[in-house]
Scaffold this active site. Structure first.
Site, PDB file in Angstrom:
ATOM      1  N   ASP A 153       0.865  -1.193   0.000  1.00 22.25           N
ATOM      2  CA  ASP A 153       0.000   0.000   0.000  1.00 22.25           C
ATOM      3  C   ASP A 153       0.898   1.238   0.000  1.00 22.25           C
ATOM      4  O   ASP A 153       2.042   1.146  -0.421  1.00 22.25           O
ATOM      5  CB  ASP A 153      -0.961  -0.063   1.197  1.00 22.25           C
ATOM      6  CG  ASP A 153      -2.278   0.639   0.896  1.00 22.25           C
ATOM      7  OD1 ASP A 153      -2.233   1.828   0.542  1.00 22.25           O
ATOM      8  OD2 ASP A 153      -3.346   0.012   1.007  1.00 22.25           O
ATOM      9  N   HIS A 158       2.078   1.890  -3.211  1.00 25.16           N
ATOM     10  CA  HIS A 158       1.166   2.814  -3.875  1.00 25.16           C
ATOM     11  C   HIS A 158       1.705   4.237  -3.906  1.00 25.16           C
ATOM     12  O   HIS A 158       0.982   5.168  -4.220  1.00 25.16           O
ATOM     13  CB  HIS A 158      -0.210   2.769  -3.211  1.00 25.16           C
ATOM     14  CG  HIS A 158      -0.910   1.447  -3.387  1.00 25.16           C
ATOM     15  ND1 HIS A 158      -2.188   1.211  -2.934  1.00 25.16           N
ATOM     16  CD2 HIS A 158      -0.506   0.282  -3.965  1.00 25.16           C
ATOM     17  CE1 HIS A 158      -2.543  -0.039  -3.228  1.00 25.16           C
ATOM     18  NE2 HIS A 158      -1.536  -0.626  -3.846  1.00 25.16           N
TER      19      HIS A 158
END
Ligand SMILES: *[C@@H]1O[C@H](CO)[C@@H](O)[C@H](O)[C@H]1NC(C)=O
Ligand SMILES: *[C@@H]1O[C@H](CO)[C@@H](O)[C@H](O)[C@H]1NC(C)=O
Ligand SMILES: *[C@@H]1O[C@H](CO)[C@@H](O)[C@H](O)[C@H]1NC(C)=O
Ligand SMILES: *[C@@H]1O[C@H](CO)[C@@H](O)[C@H](O)[C@H]1NC(C)=O
Length: 401
Positions: free
Chosen positions: A221, A244
């Protein structure tokens, strides 16, 4: 005469050596030597650690707790301040969490609470053994993600230095920084696979003066994510990916969020991530603001959405896209951002239709897209950025406002 002199002096010398060594060691709390910890990977480190913490925390002189080399099992630890003096945790070994997520009643594994003058170092590893949990917190499938434990929580910790520590395979966020003042992460490492869900590297909220320097973050993430109330945050020399990217937000989902002010991201390398540098807020949001956010000297390698401001952030369609975001974004710069984009739209600035972004600058942007559709593009909505130096992709394709 000579013999008598020797006989008299030796015991005194010994006494002197002994007392000075004992004094130098008085602030060191070795968990194996003194507290019965066992580096066997199964004896619980929890009680030895808590016992040592209690003593160290009561010491008015600086104290140091040592977890020596080796592999330890730790069920859970909440280390509470305030302490009477500066306190250091030296982690040389690897500390492993229970693999079974169901043994956790709260979303914590190791938490540091209300401590002033704290430091942690030693080259050690906190292994959250998260693989068993990653299927269980998919927020795309459940409106409320299950409360899985965060590897390391810093709650209201001030004047802290966290150095040469690794957090690995957390079941949820790796690090959560809440209500802290003046906390530095130096040579910090986060390591988890790309498919680990919801395992943000370092998440910051409601904190002032957070410095992340020379970190290596590989996760599933956001590498670094900043929530509301993040102030004076420095992210420098961070190598991010997979993951991310580096993210501010999402903002505006909850009532009473505090402003974000002063974020400086520089000298970072971002590779093979879903996004590069991002600011996001929910549509139909509560009011709020984020200002003074600067991204500089960043290399992108095969990154999706290398530069993205998204005020219509609405994953899993859990919001009303017809109503604009009420988060005011201002004073934002992107300077010297270069490399390759894995999506054609390399620059995307989607600002709120009711509160257009103000004071946005793009300087020396050189992002290349090598896909079959053609060169990289830029898309802007409700923003007129000031452009200086090189602009690749060139000017926003659909300026409005
Ligand atoms: C910030 O914390 C460090 C300890 O990590 C300390 O040395 C320094 O003096 C603190 N800075 C301020 C402004 O308090
Ligand atoms: C961040 O921390 C590093 C390492 O301690 C230090 O060299 C640097 O000056 C700090 N940056 C800021 C802006 O405080
Ligand atoms: C930038 O980061 C790299 C590591 O990614 C480091 O080698 C270099 O010294 C840093 N430069 C500055 C100016 O901090
Ligand atoms: C914008 O950011 C710069 C750099 O941090 C800062 O010096 C300046 O005061 C900010 N301007 C406004 C209007 O907030």
């Amino acid at each position: 005469m000579g013999v008598q002199w020797n006989m008299a002096i030796i015991p005194i010398l010994f006494l002197f050596l002994f007392t000075s060594t004992a004094k130098a060691q008085s602030g060191v709390f070795d968990l194996v030597a003194k507290y019965g910890a066992k580096a066997d990977g199964k004896t619980d480190l929890s009680q030895p650690l808590l016992n040592a913490w209690k003593e160290a925390c009561a010491s008015t002189t600086p104290s140091k707790i040592v977890i020596p080399k080796g592999t330890y099992f730790l069920s859970k630890a909440t280390l509470e301040g305030p302490c009477k003096g500066p306190i250091e945790l030296q982690v040389q070994g690897t500390v492993m969490a229970p693999a079974d997520p169901s043994v956790f009643k709260q979303p914590d594994w190791v938490a540091f609470n209300r401590i002033d003058q704290f430091s942690m170092s030693g080259g050690g590893v906190f292994d959250g053994q998260g693989a068993t949990a990653w299927g269980k917190n998919d927020c795309a499938k459940h409106k409320y993600c299950t409360a899985l434990p965060v590897n390391l929580r810093f709650n209201f910790v001030n004047n802290a230095m966290i150095q040469d520590i690794t957090t690995k395979d957390s079941k949820q966020f790796h690090v959560n920084v809440l209500g802290c003042k003046n906390i530095t992460f130096l040579h910090f490492t986060v390591s988890a696979p790309e498919n680990s869900i919801n395992t943000d590297g370092i998440h910051i909220g409601r904190s002032d003066g957070v410095n992340i320097t020379n970190a290596i973050i590989k996760t599933g993430d956001d590498c670094v994510s900043l929530g509301d109330g993040s102030k004076n945050v420095v992210v420098h020399g961070v190598t991010c990916g997979p993951g991310h990217g580096i993210s501010i937000g999402s903002l505006g989902k909850f009532q009473g969020e505090e402003p974000v002010a002063g974020v400086h991201v520089s000298n970072c390398t971002i590779s093979n991530t879903m996004n590069g540098v991002r600011i996001k807020s929910w549509p139909a949001s509560y009011p709020g603001s984020a200002t003074d956010m600067h991204f500089q000297d960043i290399t992108m390698n095969n990154v999706g959405n290398p530069i993205i401001v998204d005020q219509e952030y609405c994953p899993w369609n859990q919001c009303n896209l017809k109503l604009p975001s009420r988060i005011k974004l201002s004073n934002i710069s992107f300077k010297n951002i270069r490399g390759t984009s894995s999506t054609q739209q390399a620059v995307k600035l989607i600002c709120s239709s009711s509160l257009p972004c103000e004071g946005v600058e793009l300087a020396n942007i050189d992002l290349v897209y090598n896909g079959p559709e053609g060169p990289a593009t830029c898309h802007c909505q409700n923003v007129s950025p000031k452009l200086t130096g090189k602009q690749n992709p060139s000017t926003c394709s659909t300026p409005s406002q």
